[in-house]
Design an enzyme around this catalytic site. Structure first.
Site, mmCIF file in Angstrom:
data_model
loop_
_atom_site.group_PDB
_atom_site.id
_atom_site.type_symbol
_atom_site.label_atom_id
_atom_site.label_comp_id
_atom_site.label_asym_id
_atom_site.label_seq_id
_atom_site.Cartn_x
_atom_site.Cartn_y
_atom_site.Cartn_z
ATOM 1 C CD GLU B 177 0.770 0.475 3.038
ATOM 2 O OE1 GLU B 177 0.663 1.726 2.967
ATOM 3 O OE2 GLU B 177 1.777 -0.110 3.512
ATOM 4 C CD GLU B 320 7.266 1.879 -0.844
ATOM 5 O OE1 GLU B 320 8.017 1.072 -1.420
ATOM 6 O OE2 GLU B 320 7.526 3.091 -0.735
#
Lengths: 356, 356
Positions: B177, B320
């Site tokens: 994310e 991430e």
């Protein structure tokens, strides 16, 4: 003569210089991520750069050296496996079927197998490096495991094989070993260098029961009482209660420090070898990455002695270098972050506020 | 309609069957190593086999889905980075310069970038998957972050993208994310599902100072007081104080469980998404591997809720999907051990005694 040569090796080891630290840190802080947010991956990259003395290193080729040796002390019934498993496993390594082979392939590391003291006459066999010092150690409950000259010769053999691997292109080395019974000498050495009792540093190795564990502790105590090994004479302690593969690992660690290359130290047996190296040349600590937290009792004390925090903990206790090759891959991940990530400027990303 | 479709998804999830456990364990115990000596690598292999329902699975292709979304609550000054960094980082992902790109390349995982709620109109750009539900959430201190329909739509978008990745060949998925401000909704959801106070579960995200941390805790408290989100209505809680990328991750986790594929959940934000999934369908826990222990406060409570022990701890807090791709590689290591190691018979190695 080996003892004199060893002394030369030891004295050529210098601490890692930290002069480049600020430059390395500035680059890490300029990558497109919050400062320090990649945690130990950043630490691995910074240490790698400082060890090698290069601010823009290449990604290194990886190699693991698996030293194999036998132990006279297995006569005392201290292992769950019979001694012949040492040479059987050497064949397994050469055929690519052991744990270390699988994991080394997975991470792209070369495996080199060194017979440094197996009690078996191998037929000439493709891939086996013959550095046999003797057919196993002697039973240290009755006599020293090795002579000082043999211990020094084994250390030098390990150093030379590491040197050879580096000359062949390896930029980071991992330690590995095979030797039925070798948690016993490793525990004995740990007791010596950590100044602890055999009870505190002796575990179940490949998986012995309570009775065998008692036997093992008694065996170690007997060896320590007989030889009174002294931490201030590391070569003497290694000769008295050590093992050939442990000596080989000691040499590998020394050699990496001489050449300013990082060495990734596997679990309990390997760390015993690294302890002997650190007792001979304290600055080797700067070059060591401790791969993982082993299940084996006594490993924590070893890591304290070496001032190391392991890379990971997956409850492993196999040895062979299995933890070390996985750790090499995580260290490489850190180095790739350092070398391959975009900077804030380069990627046109707004840096965060300074409130970090 | 999305809420009804979501309900169908949730109800098709079944617990993992353990019927094959003994067969898998027998194979692990027959490999040339002491029983259990590869620790959690063996656990990973066994779980992988049981999740997929196959005793001889192939090595799976790996993919990480990075969901990007913005957060209206950034108006309240809860992040060290300005909001535009979300879309800037999306470009960085697409150009291959971010941490997740480097680490995914290192382990051979595909990166898919999904705009699920970024507050930016992207030009059509190669590689960006457009599943935008809205241009960011609304400020949850004033109104619900999303409507229930939007939350359900975002979950379904995540599930469909996961489905697509699996149809394209991925056999193991990781969550990722990007969303400036997203530790704030993640903390709010953690407080709801763990029944804890904002103080207990709120940390410094990308790196805020003490004052900003106080602000952040107050902001979360304000949102919780305004909406009184209820753990027994996970969709309502997600809509009230969640985020689009968190919803997408929830959908990905649900989809993996439906398809009986393992899902590797990254750090604090991703785990918040997995918590929503587990609140909707408790059996998803069986399909989850928690990648790593995040530095972010509150992550331990999340892992307790999900009954997970993380694969590693490298003090990371980037998100991430960076931790998840590294963990995928260690899970693959376990699977390779299971599939590629020689057996005692095959390698003619004497098995140890039964005293293990």
């Amino acid at each position: 003569m080996p003892e004199k040569e060893l002394s030369g090796l030891v004295h050529s080891i210098k601490p890692v210089e930290t002069i480049m630290h600020d430059e390395i840190q500035a680059h890490l802080d300029n990558l497109t991520k919050p400062r320090g947010s990649l945690g130990r991956l950043e630490e691995f990259a910074a240490r790698y750069c400082m060890i090698t003395g290069r601010t823009r290193p290449d990604i290194p080729a990886k190699a693991v050296l698996v030293f194999a040796g036998d132990h006279g002390v297995t006569e005392e019934g201290i292992s769950a496996f019979p001694k012949e498993v040492t040479f059987q496993m050497v064949h397994n390594f050469l055929q690519g079927g052991a744990g270390i082979n699988v994991l080394a392939r997975h991470v792209g590391a070369r495996v080199k197998v060194v017979d440094i003291g197996v009690d078996h006459e191998f037929e000439p066999v493709e891939g086996l490096i013959d550095r046999k010092v003797a057919r196993g150690t002697r039973n240290f409950t009755r006599e020293p495991a090795m002579s000082r000259a043999q211990a020094a010769e084994a250390i030098l053999a390990g150093a030379q094989e590491a040197e050879k691997a580096m000359n062949e292109g390896a930029g980071i080395l991992a330690t590995g070993e095979m030797g039925i019974g070798n948690t016993t000498p490793a525990s004995a050495l740990t007791a010596v260098f950590c100044n602890m009792s055999p009870e505190e540093v002796t575990g179940r190795g490949t998986g012995i029961d309570d009775d065998a564990l008692k036997t093992k502790i008694n065996v170690i105590q007997k060896g320590l009482s007989l030889h009174s090994p002294d931490a201030s004479d590391p070569l003497g302690a290694l000769a008295a209660v050590g093992g050939y593969e442990i000596a080989g690992i000691c040499g590998l660690v020394l050699s990496c420090a001489v050449r300013r290359r990082p060495v990734v130290v596997d679990g309990f047996i390997s760390t015993a070898g690294a302890m002997v190296a650190a007792a001979l040349a304290p600055a080797v600590r700067d070059y060591i990455f401790a791969a993982h937290q082993s299940v084996e009792q006594g490993h924590r004390a070893q890591l304290r002695f070496l001032e190391q925090r392991p890379v990971f903990d997956l409850d492993m206790r196999l040895g062979e270098g299995t933890g070390a090759v996985l750790a090499m891959n995580l260290i490489e991940a850190g180095l790739r972050i350092y070398l391959e990530m975009a900077t804030f400027d380069g990627a046109q990303v707004t840096p965060g506020s300074e409130a970090v």
